[in-house]
Design a protein around this motif. Sequence first.
Motif, PDB file in Angstrom:
ATOM      1  N   GLN A 167      41.704  39.401  51.539  1.00  0.00           N
ATOM      2  CA  GLN A 167      41.402  38.048  52.016  1.00  0.00           C
ATOM      3  C   GLN A 167      40.362  37.391  51.101  1.00  0.00           C
ATOM      4  O   GLN A 167      40.483  36.222  50.742  1.00  0.00           O
ATOM      5  N   ASP A 168      39.357  38.138  50.689  1.00  0.00           N
ATOM      6  CA  ASP A 168      38.321  37.616  49.797  1.00  0.00           C
ATOM      7  C   ASP A 168      38.919  37.207  48.449  1.00  0.00           C
ATOM      8  O   ASP A 168      38.594  36.149  47.912  1.00  0.00           O
ATOM      9  N   VAL A 169      39.825  38.022  47.911  1.00  0.00           N
ATOM     10  CA  VAL A 169      40.475  37.707  46.628  1.00  0.00           C
ATOM     11  C   VAL A 169      41.316  36.437  46.767  1.00  0.00           C
ATOM     12  O   VAL A 169      41.266  35.552  45.909  1.00  0.00           O
ATOM     13  N   MET A 170      42.086  36.327  47.848  1.00  0.00           N
ATOM     14  CA  MET A 170      42.909  35.134  48.065  1.00  0.00           C
ATOM     15  C   MET A 170      42.023  33.895  48.173  1.00  0.00           C
ATOM     16  O   MET A 170      42.305  32.856  47.563  1.00  0.00           O
ATOM     17  N   TYR A 171      40.939  34.017  48.935  1.00  0.00           N
ATOM     18  CA  TYR A 171      39.997  32.911  49.136  1.00  0.00           C
ATOM     19  C   TYR A 171      39.362  32.480  47.804  1.00  0.00           C
ATOM     20  O   TYR A 171      39.342  31.303  47.464  1.00  0.00           O
ATOM     21  N   ARG A 172      38.891  33.451  47.029  1.00  0.00           N
ATOM     22  CA  ARG A 172      38.231  33.138  45.753  1.00  0.00           C
ATOM     23  C   ARG A 172      39.199  32.552  44.727  1.00  0.00           C
ATOM     24  O   ARG A 172      38.824  31.683  43.934  1.00  0.00           O
ATOM     25  N   ALA A 173      40.439  33.025  44.729  1.00  0.00           N
ATOM     26  CA  ALA A 173      41.436  32.476  43.796  1.00  0.00           C
ATOM     27  C   ALA A 173      41.659  30.993  44.092  1.00  0.00           C
ATOM     28  O   ALA A 173      41.706  30.167  43.175  1.00  0.00           O
ATOM     29  N   LEU A 174      41.786  30.656  45.354  1.00  0.00           N
ATOM     30  CA  LEU A 174      42.004  29.254  45.723  1.00  0.00           C
ATOM     31  C   LEU A 174      40.779  28.393  45.424  1.00  0.00           C
ATOM     32  O   LEU A 174      40.900  27.348  44.777  1.00  0.00           O
ATOM     33  N   THR A 175      39.628  28.810  45.876  1.00  0.00           N
ATOM     34  CA  THR A 175      38.431  27.984  45.668  1.00  0.00           C
ATOM     35  C   THR A 175      38.058  27.907  44.195  1.00  0.00           C
ATOM     36  O   THR A 175      37.524  26.893  43.752  1.00  0.00           O
ATOM     37  N   LYS A 210      47.977  34.782  38.585  1.00  0.00           N
ATOM     38  CA  LYS A 210      47.230  35.389  37.478  1.00  0.00           C
ATOM     39  C   LYS A 210      45.787  35.686  37.900  1.00  0.00           C
ATOM     40  O   LYS A 210      45.266  36.774  37.640  1.00  0.00           O
ATOM     41  N   ASP A 211      45.152  34.723  38.564  1.00  0.00           N
ATOM     42  CA  ASP A 211      43.762  34.913  38.992  1.00  0.00           C
ATOM     43  C   ASP A 211      43.631  36.086  39.969  1.00  0.00           C
ATOM     44  O   ASP A 211      42.722  36.911  39.841  1.00  0.00           O
ATOM     45  N   MET A 212      44.538  36.162  40.945  1.00  0.00           N
ATOM     46  CA  MET A 212      44.459  37.266  41.915  1.00  0.00           C
ATOM     47  C   MET A 212      44.724  38.605  41.246  1.00  0.00           C
ATOM     48  O   MET A 212      44.040  39.595  41.544  1.00  0.00           O
ATOM     49  N   ASN A 213      45.699  38.663  40.331  1.00  0.00           N
ATOM     50  CA  ASN A 213      45.949  39.909  39.592  1.00  0.00           C
ATOM     51  C   ASN A 213      44.705  40.348  38.830  1.00  0.00           C
ATOM     52  O   ASN A 213      44.341  41.522  38.842  1.00  0.00           O
ATOM     53  N   ASN A 214      44.048  39.404  38.155  1.00  0.00           N
ATOM     54  CA  ASN A 214      42.839  39.723  37.396  1.00  0.00           C
ATOM     55  C   ASN A 214      41.717  40.195  38.305  1.00  0.00           C
ATOM     56  O   ASN A 214      41.023  41.163  37.989  1.00  0.00           O
ATOM     57  N   MET A 215      41.515  39.525  39.433  1.00  0.00           N
ATOM     58  CA  MET A 215      40.444  39.920  40.357  1.00  0.00           C
ATOM     59  C   MET A 215      40.696  41.316  40.923  1.00  0.00           C
ATOM     60  O   MET A 215      39.763  42.128  41.024  1.00  0.00           O
ATOM     61  N   LEU A 216      41.938  41.586  41.297  1.00  0.00           N
ATOM     62  CA  LEU A 216      42.253  42.907  41.853  1.00  0.00           C
ATOM     63  C   LEU A 216      42.150  44.004  40.806  1.00  0.00           C
ATOM     64  O   LEU A 216      41.727  45.121  41.104  1.00  0.00           O
TER      65      LEU A 216
END
Length: 139
Positions: free
Chosen positions: A54-62, A128-134
């Motif tokens: 949830q944190d990764v999804m939230y940060r990718a969007l914001t 791409k952002d979520m893949n990188n964060m994970l």
Amino acid sequence: MTMKHATLLSLLGLFCLLIASGCNTLRGKSSVEDYNADPLTVQAPNGVTDTAVQDVMYRALTGRQWKIIESSPNKVVGTLDHRGFKAKVTLVHEGNQIKIFSDSTYYSTKRKGYYPAVPYGWLENLQKDMNNMLARSTY
């Protein structure tokens, strides 16, 4: 042809290619339905908690200036009004996968109204952002 002309023609060709590719917007109701039937996805590593996803999804969007309108451990919904789009994305975490759904419209100056569209390039950026964060995180 001189070197200067060849360079200008090459730059013009590159510019035309960039214009043609745009943000890979898919337009029309059937395009939206087709996209959402097989949306972009992100694989979450084993052992990642719902809260961490949830944190990764939230940060990718914001991080891409989307406004969060709903957030729960398995779903985050964001909106973005930009460049003629009234974009809405729903990120759904199921099992080890995050699905990226779109419910967006685009303003047509030709037809003077909003019509279904998928801002595919923007969704690819979120993927791409979520893949990188994970990949960089340890949960």
